[in-house]
Design an enzyme around this catalytic site. Structure first.
Site: not given
Ligand code: KIV
Length: 258
Positions: A42-43, A81, A177
């Site tokens: 979700d990044s 995600d 993280e």
């Molecule tokens: O949303 C994301 O990209 C993540 C990271 C762990 C890279 O959760």
């Protein structure tokens, strides 16, 4: 599907696990040969849409990007995600995760959190939905600047407790993280499932980063982000050549015309 997860888990203590993000087919296809796991993170909210936080990412956005990425993934485990507000309680989480699994044909989902989501993780696993956990900094639940986790005794205790709870609940692996390095080591040594670090030192079983960051497509200033190449330069050079040939009437020649 489950044998692929077993294979992924079997890498713990054997070889470092390589994980990256992808939000679409073309990038997924390029990285897939080199990765063990591809996360549709979700990044994408901040990387592609300039959102201030991942909280604005919707389930539909995740589904559409995942459908595209699926077209490029044939080797790696594909994990999606679950965005903010889509797993507030077990019934809602099950409904939304089933939808994601069905529409995107992913192999697993990722959820942020520890103790608070244990009932949800147990229900998903019972329903044959593999879960990747996410501890340390939880972007969906963190306001303001990200600080590393595990400096205070209270934080350390909580993260260790949560990693064990997630393992017991059936999570197949854990993203850590921005977890302080000694704590990352302690967790990695105390759980049987692989730990995947992002800003959490070498002491994890594998590493994950945002692909756009490592390629130099973003201007990320985050401490753990290393630019491994500068793809912007390569793109700009191709675009300049195209522009030059169009302006000078060199392109399209006969060869490129009907
Ligand atoms: O949303 C994301 O990209 C993540 C990271 C762990 C890279 O959760």
């Amino acid at each position: 599907m489950f044998s692929q997860i077993n294979e992924f888990q079997s890498k713990k203590n054997r070889s470092k696990i390589i994980c990256l993000t992808a939000y679409s087919k073309n990038i997924a296809q390029i990285i897939d040969k080199h990765t063990d796991l591809i996360l549709i993170g979700d990044s994408l909210g901040s990387v592609l849409y300039n959102f201030k936080s991942t909280r604005s990412v919707t389930l539909d956005m995740m589904i559409e990007h995942s459908k595209s990425a699926r077209q490029g993934i044939s080797n790696s485990l594909m994990v999606v995600d679950m965005p903010y507000n889509t797993y507030n309680n077990p019934a809602q989480a099950l409904k939304n995760c089933k939808k994601v699994m069905k529409l995107t044909k992913c192999d697993a989902v990722k959820l942020e959190g520890g103790l608070k989501i244990i009932k949800i993780v147990k229900l998903l696993v019972k329903n044959k939905i593999p879960v990747l956990g996410h501890l340390g900094i939880l972007p969906q639940f963190t306001k303001g600047k990200f600080k590393s986790k595990g400096k205070s005794a209270k934080e350390r205790k909580e993260i260790i407790r949560d990693s064990k709870l997630l393992q017991e609940a059936g999570a197949f692996s854990l993203v850590l993280e921005c977890v302080e390095k000694k704590l990352s080591k302690e967790i990695t040594n105390s759980v049987k499932i692989p730990t995947i670090g992002i800003g959490s030192s070498k002491n994890c079983d594998g590493q994950i980063l945002v692909t756009d960051d490592i390629l130099g497509l973003t201007e990320s200033k985050i401490k753990f982000v290393k630019k491994f190449t500068n793809i912007k330069k390569i793109i700009a050079s191709g675009v300049k050549k195209f522009k030059k040939e169009v302006k000078s009437n060199k392109y399209p020649t006969k060869k490129y015309s009907y």
